[in-house]
Enzyme design. Structure first.
Site, PDB file in Angstrom:
ATOM      1  N   HIS A  83       0.844  -1.211   0.000  1.00 61.88           N
ATOM      2  CA  HIS A  83       0.000   0.000   0.000  1.00 61.88           C
ATOM      3  C   HIS A  83       0.876   1.258   0.000  1.00 61.88           C
ATOM      4  O   HIS A  83       0.415   2.329   0.378  1.00 61.88           O
ATOM      5  CB  HIS A  83      -0.940   0.028   1.215  1.00 61.88           C
ATOM      6  CG  HIS A  83      -1.590  -1.282   1.489  1.00 61.88           C
ATOM      7  ND1 HIS A  83      -2.731  -1.715   0.853  1.00 61.88           N
ATOM      8  CD2 HIS A  83      -1.235  -2.293   2.343  1.00 61.88           C
ATOM      9  CE1 HIS A  83      -3.071  -2.919   1.299  1.00 61.88           C
ATOM     10  NE2 HIS A  83      -2.175  -3.290   2.196  1.00 61.88           N
TER      11      HIS A  83
ATOM     12  N   GLN B 207     -12.861 -14.265 -46.692  1.00 66.51           N
ATOM     13  CA  GLN B 207     -11.961 -13.593 -47.619  1.00 66.51           C
ATOM     14  C   GLN B 207     -10.642 -13.258 -46.922  1.00 66.51           C
ATOM     15  O   GLN B 207      -9.584 -13.255 -47.535  1.00 66.51           O
ATOM     16  CB  GLN B 207     -12.612 -12.313 -48.155  1.00 66.51           C
ATOM     17  CG  GLN B 207     -11.824 -11.684 -49.295  1.00 66.51           C
ATOM     18  CD  GLN B 207     -12.582 -10.543 -49.935  1.00 66.51           C
ATOM     19  OE1 GLN B 207     -12.555  -9.431 -49.420  1.00 66.51           O
ATOM     20  NE2 GLN B 207     -13.261 -10.819 -51.039  1.00 66.51           N
TER      21      GLN B 207
ATOM     22  N   SER C 240      14.830  20.370 -14.932  1.00 70.06           N
ATOM     23  CA  SER C 240      13.782  21.383 -14.977  1.00 70.06           C
ATOM     24  C   SER C 240      14.371  22.698 -15.454  1.00 70.06           C
ATOM     25  O   SER C 240      15.501  23.046 -15.098  1.00 70.06           O
ATOM     26  CB  SER C 240      13.154  21.568 -13.583  1.00 70.06           C
ATOM     27  OG  SER C 240      12.336  22.726 -13.524  1.00 70.06           O
TER      28      SER C 240
END
Length: 463
Positions: free
Chosen positions: A136, A218, A266
């Protein structure tokens, strides 16, 4: 992969299909000259001029296959009258697609083996490095860095198995005629059913397929596309899980993807080290997972012997799936070859959580020293809550062990505390599981790819 799904490869494959059909028809007695066969063999690859001729013909005829039948005949005039003899368009389009599915998987499978090999080396290197486990995304019992990597590898092994199965299960449409009845070929061979069956088998054999689908309309059933793109989609889910795990660990500063010397994370925040490779992998993996839905919808709406609303869809869907899987494998190889592990950060996080996990070991040690379990449980519970308050309310370090060392009740085991808190004693059989998994599962799965693994270059990513 891009070359495989290029126009040049597609139309060149059509020519090979016409050639092998003619070879098989000649072998079975149809009047096809040696010169016709030789001219076809000499012009299997289309040059730029031939591509232009075909494009002009298609504009005029509004039919791609007939445009290429005509264009092939201009360079193989002796064969012009027998090219595509008895066939329908799907003889070349569908059989070519099955060839591309097979060759696409042949490209992907060794690349997947490389990724598995790289991650296996990583797992073996860190087989016994303790790390905090998470369930979790909350702290749980310890595992090892290597054992966690085996969870990734196991899913990749399943992908390898699924893609191998899909590849080996592929059949050929073969020679089936306009609605799959082989009526045109029965007419060509004057009602000789045995020769029609032999023609179907021979053309299939010439292209190296183990069998032809026994019945078709086909087209070959579009369920076959789903059988191939399903495993590709599942692989996408594996990649997303692996890349997400690495992104989470990067946030914890425990493990990071490669980050180059001059790389900028960044434009504003100079300190950033964004996991852009894993983010790219997650982005493309989602696309790959979604493509699969297209094959299911297309398969479900093929009316009776066929409908043409599959064609434009498949020309986008199938190449996109293979191209996406291909770049995902390159990206994952690049990531796995440069993973960076920070043992001190991992160790610090363990030290923050391990005292709580060690409480049961402490209780057992007190009992062995003659203490009462219930009484010890209550004392350790109180101290644990006090230490927890320091961490959560005061932002301090976990001082549970310091509290144990100051409480005379625990004096009989003070000398054992270091041993009781050794992270290696909390990882169970994780190192041994890595060893056994690699030996019993990974090595056998990679054995067919040993030769191709020997000279693999390091994967590099474009911007």
């Amino acid at each position: 992969m891009s070359k495989l799904f290029s126009s040049g490869t597609r139309f060149g494959t059509w020519r090979k299909l016409w050639l092998n059909l003619a070879i098989a028809e000649k072998e079975l007695g149809l009047d096809i000259s040696d010169e016709a066969i030789e001219q076809m063999k000499a012009h299997l690859d289309l040059n730029e001029e031939q591509m232009k001729v075909a494009a002009e013909e298609e504009k005029k005829r509004r039919h791609d296959v007939m445009a290429h039948v005509h264009t092939f005949g201009t360079v193989a005039p002796e064969a012009a009258g027998i090219i595509h003899l008895g066939a329908t368009s799907c003889y070349v389009t569908d059989n070519a697609d099955l060839i591309f599915l097979r060759e696409g998987l042949d490209i992907l499978l060794p690349k997947l083996a490389v990724v598995i090999s790289r991650l296996t080396s990583f797992a073996e290197k860190y087989r016994d490095l303790p790390t905090l486990g998470f369930t979790h995304f909350q702290p749980a019992q310890l595992t090892t860095v290597g054992k966690r990597a085996t969870l990734w590898i196991q899913e990749l092994l399943w992908d390898l198995r699924n893609l191998e199965r899909a590849r080996n299960d592929l059949g050929f449409r073969g020679v089936k005629g306009t609605t799959g009845t082989q009526g045109s070929f029965l007419a060509l061979f004057d009602g000789d059913h045995a020769k029609v069956e032999a023609l179907d088998k021979r053309v299939t054999e010439l292209f190296g397929f183990p069998y032809a689908y026994p019945v078709t309309g086909q087209t070959y059933s579009r369920k076959i596309d789903a059988d191939v793109l399903g495993p590709l989609s599942s692989f996408g889910a594996t990649v997303h899980k692996i890349a997400t795990d690495i992104r989470l660990l990067a946030n914890l500063k425990e493990i990071e993807e490669p980050f180059e010397k001059d790389q900028i994370g960044s434009s504003a925040m100079a300190y950033k080290r964004n996991p852009m490779r894993c983010e790219r992998a997650c982005s493309l993996a989602r696309h790959l997972m979604v493509i699969y839905q297209n094959t299911l919808m297309t398969s479900s709406v093929q009316w009776l012997e066929r409908t043409l609303d599959d064609s434009a869809n498949r020309r986008v869907t199938i190449p996109e799936a293979f191209l996406t899987a291909d770049i995902l494998l390159t990206t994952l190889q690049n990531i796995s070859e440069g993973l960076v592990v920070y043992p001190k950060v991992i160790g610090r996080r363990i030290s923050q959580e391990l005292p709580f996990m060690a409480t049961e070991n402490i209780i057992m040690a007190i009992v062995k020293a003659g203490g009462d379990r219930q009484e010890c449980h209550e004392k350790i519970r109180v101290l644990s809550h006090q230490a927890g308050a320091v961490v959560k309310e005061e932002g301090g370090e976990n001082d549970l062990i310091d509290r144990v060392k100051k409480d005379d009740y625990f004096k009989p085991i003070w000398s054992q505390l270091d041993a009781l808190l050794d992270p290696r004693t909390f990882v169970g059989r994780a190192p041994e599981q890595v060893d056994g998994f690699v030996k019993e599962w990974v090595r056998p799965a990679l054995k067919p790819y040993e030769e191709k693994l020997k000279n693999v270059k390091t994967a590099e990513l474009s911007v």
